[in-house]
Write an enzyme that holds these catalytic residues in place. Structure first.
Site, PDB file in Angstrom:
ATOM      1  N   GLU A  61       7.009   4.884   6.876  1.00  0.00           N
ATOM      2  CA  GLU A  61       6.532   6.138   6.301  1.00  0.00           C
ATOM      3  C   GLU A  61       7.359   7.324   6.808  1.00  0.00           C
ATOM      4  O   GLU A  61       7.373   7.626   8.002  1.00  0.00           O
ATOM      5  CB  GLU A  61       5.059   6.342   6.638  1.00  0.00           C
ATOM      6  CG  GLU A  61       4.154   5.337   5.938  1.00  0.00           C
ATOM      7  CD  GLU A  61       2.718   5.384   6.389  1.00  0.00           C
ATOM      8  OE1 GLU A  61       1.874   4.778   5.713  1.00  0.00           O
ATOM      9  OE2 GLU A  61       2.419   6.023   7.425  1.00  0.00           O
ATOM     10  N   THR A 106      -1.015  -0.973   8.701  1.00  0.00           N
ATOM     11  CA  THR A 106      -1.198  -2.446   8.715  1.00  0.00           C
ATOM     12  C   THR A 106       0.041  -3.148   8.192  1.00  0.00           C
ATOM     13  O   THR A 106       0.623  -2.624   7.270  1.00  0.00           O
ATOM     14  CB  THR A 106      -2.364  -2.846   7.806  1.00  0.00           C
ATOM     15  OG1 THR A 106      -3.538  -2.334   8.308  1.00  0.00           O
ATOM     16  CG2 THR A 106      -2.472  -4.338   7.618  1.00  0.00           C
ATOM     17  N   THR A 159       0.858  -1.202   0.000  1.00  0.00           N
ATOM     18  CA  THR A 159       0.000   0.000   0.000  1.00  0.00           C
ATOM     19  C   THR A 159       0.892   1.249   0.000  1.00  0.00           C
ATOM     20  O   THR A 159       1.303   1.704  -1.056  1.00  0.00           O
ATOM     21  CB  THR A 159      -0.979  -0.002   1.191  1.00  0.00           C
ATOM     22  OG1 THR A 159      -0.260  -0.231   2.416  1.00  0.00           O
ATOM     23  CG2 THR A 159      -2.029  -1.088   1.025  1.00  0.00           C
ATOM     24  N   THR A 175      -7.958  11.053   1.866  1.00  0.00           N
ATOM     25  CA  THR A 175      -8.406  11.969   0.820  1.00  0.00           C
ATOM     26  C   THR A 175      -7.460  11.965  -0.371  1.00  0.00           C
ATOM     27  O   THR A 175      -7.673  12.693  -1.324  1.00  0.00           O
ATOM     28  CB  THR A 175      -8.546  13.393   1.362  1.00  0.00           C
ATOM     29  OG1 THR A 175      -7.309  13.791   1.985  1.00  0.00           O
ATOM     30  CG2 THR A 175      -9.660  13.476   2.374  1.00  0.00           C
ATOM     31  N   LYS A 227       4.209  -6.702   3.815  1.00  0.00           N
ATOM     32  CA  LYS A 227       3.952  -5.302   3.526  1.00  0.00           C
ATOM     33  C   LYS A 227       3.771  -4.589   4.851  1.00  0.00           C
ATOM     34  O   LYS A 227       3.365  -5.176   5.860  1.00  0.00           O
ATOM     35  CB  LYS A 227       2.718  -5.131   2.639  1.00  0.00           C
ATOM     36  CG  LYS A 227       1.399  -5.568   3.220  1.00  0.00           C
ATOM     37  CD  LYS A 227       0.684  -4.554   4.106  1.00  0.00           C
ATOM     38  CE  LYS A 227       0.543  -3.215   3.425  1.00  0.00           C
ATOM     39  NZ  LYS A 227      -0.113  -2.219   4.370  1.00  0.00           N
TER      40      LYS A 227
END
Length: 402
Positions: free
Chosen positions: A274, A191, A151, A402, A177
């Site tokens: 991230e 996740t 993702t 978004t 992942k």
């Protein structure tokens, strides 16, 4: 990382694009073991769990830990979607079972993506025939599977081991992942999605015991942001096609290889976290016991103050002490020593006499380094891998839905 070692016998993999991901990239992955594989699994300990967790638990119980197919969709977590979400998950399992010619309980489902959005199950089911047709046993097929489950990840995460037992090769292939919402607390009943494949011959109960140990020292010792996902899953499948039984003296060698695969995947998760710019290895030693050491490590690993300091290579050792002090673990600060990247910063109640702020800052500018804290209490120890918290992490998660 590319796949260069032999893949475990008995498995096939594929991926297709179903249109679930907004990016238009492959978003459905299928893994199959003809005749079924013995399985062990660990799921998230979050009280809010996604539909595939509920369904997966039921299927594992119904089959006694037997799995023929693994169906993964990315782009939608199918979580907080109520009974319709579970029904959608079940329908997708039935569709795969019909293609493979097995009972639907032998299909293990997983989902990852945004929470609270109904799963477009019609897209998923429509993609199943193509996924089945595309199955293969080559490195390209395994790579396709490992890529489709991603993702917010920026790269594929895979690991391999091949060991020789009784003159026969036993192989392990793992892929996963995970980049954000990473603070696994996996229980055997995380996740981040992890799929481990081996051709060892073993029963589900034995696999479970080996998986529990491997996970505790790897995926349960990492954190990007401390948030335990609703979908976390670690699944281990054994086809038995190597002809080697999981019996002494084979077990220690296999357990070590499985541990190395899990350690590699866990490190890759944090390295691709991230917004991550620094990986921090926390080494806690001389605690009263291992549990205390791990609790201190987790508290530091998830401290926003510590993590933001690491993002700018700020040697603020006071934040380390403060986090340790609120971990709920008893220790005497007058016995504590701390080193950052091999340099002393704190010793026995005060700043270390040799402390060189500029030099510590320079060492902390590296991509990866170690913070070592000796509590001077007992024999307890823990290793924990974490990372910094950056502006990019905030941006990714501020705009996620978004």
């Amino acid at each position: 990382m590319s796949l260069s070692l032999p893949l475990p016998l008995g498995f096939q993999w594929s991926s297709v694009t179903a249109g679930i991901k907004a990016s238009g990239k492959p978003d459905v992955a299928l893994a199959v073991c003809e005749g079924g594989a013995a399985a062990a699994v660990m799921f998230t300990s979050n009280q809010l769990v996604a539909a595939p967790i509920h369904v997966g638990r039921r299927h594992m119980k119904a089959t006694g830990g037997r799995v023929t197919g693994v169906l993964v969709n990315a782009g939608n977590a199918n979580c907080a979607t109520g009974l319709p979400g579970e029904e959608a998950c079940q329908k997708s399992c039935i569709a795969v079972a019909e293609e493979l010619g097995c009972v639907f309980d032998e299909i293990f489902p997983s989902s990852t993506g945004i929470i609270g959005v109904p799963l477009p199950v019609e897209k998923l089911i429509a993609a199943v025939p193509a996924a089945k047709a595309g199955l293969g046993e080559t490195a390209e097929h395994a790579t396709a599977f490992a890529t489709a489950i991603l993702t917010t990840d920026t790269r594929m995460k895979v690991a391999q081991e091949t060991i020789e037992l009784d003159g026969k090769a036993v192989s392990i292939f793992g892929c996963c992942k995970g980049a954000g919402m990473i603070g696994p607390q996996l229980v055997p009943h995380a996740t981040m999605l992890v799929y481990l494949f081996t051709d060892l011959a073993a029963c589900s109960e034995h696999l479970q015991a080996m998986l529990n140990t491997a996970v505790e020292d790897s995926f349960n010792c990492i954190s990007v942001d401390g948030d335990t996902s609703t979908n976390d899953t670690v699944l281990l499948l054994a086809s038995g096609k190597s002809g080697v039984e999981a019996a002494l003296p084979h077990v220690p060698a296999f357990e070590a290889a499985l541990g190395r695969v899990c350690q590699s995947l866990a490190h890759q998760v944090i390295d691709d976290g991230e917004g991550v710019t620094h990986l921090v290895n926390l080494e806690i030693t001389s605690a009263n016991n291992d549990t205390d050491a791990k609790q201190i490590a987790k508290t530091i690993a998830n401290s926003p103050l510590c993590k933001t300091a690491w993002s700018s290579a700020d040697p603020n050792w006071g934040r380390l002490l403060a986090a340790a002090g609120r971990a709920g673990v008893s220790f005497d600060p007058m016995k504590v020593t701390i080193q950052i990247a091999g340099l002393p910063v704190f010793a026995y109640g005060v700043r270390a006499a040799e402390y060189d702020e500029a030099m510590v800052h320079e060492r902390m500018s590296a991509r990866e380094y170690t913070i070592a804290i000796d509590l001077g209490q007992g024999d307890g120890k823990a290793h924990f891998l974490t990372c910094d918290l950056t502006h990019e992490y905030v941006s990714i998660n501020a705009d996620y839905s978004t």
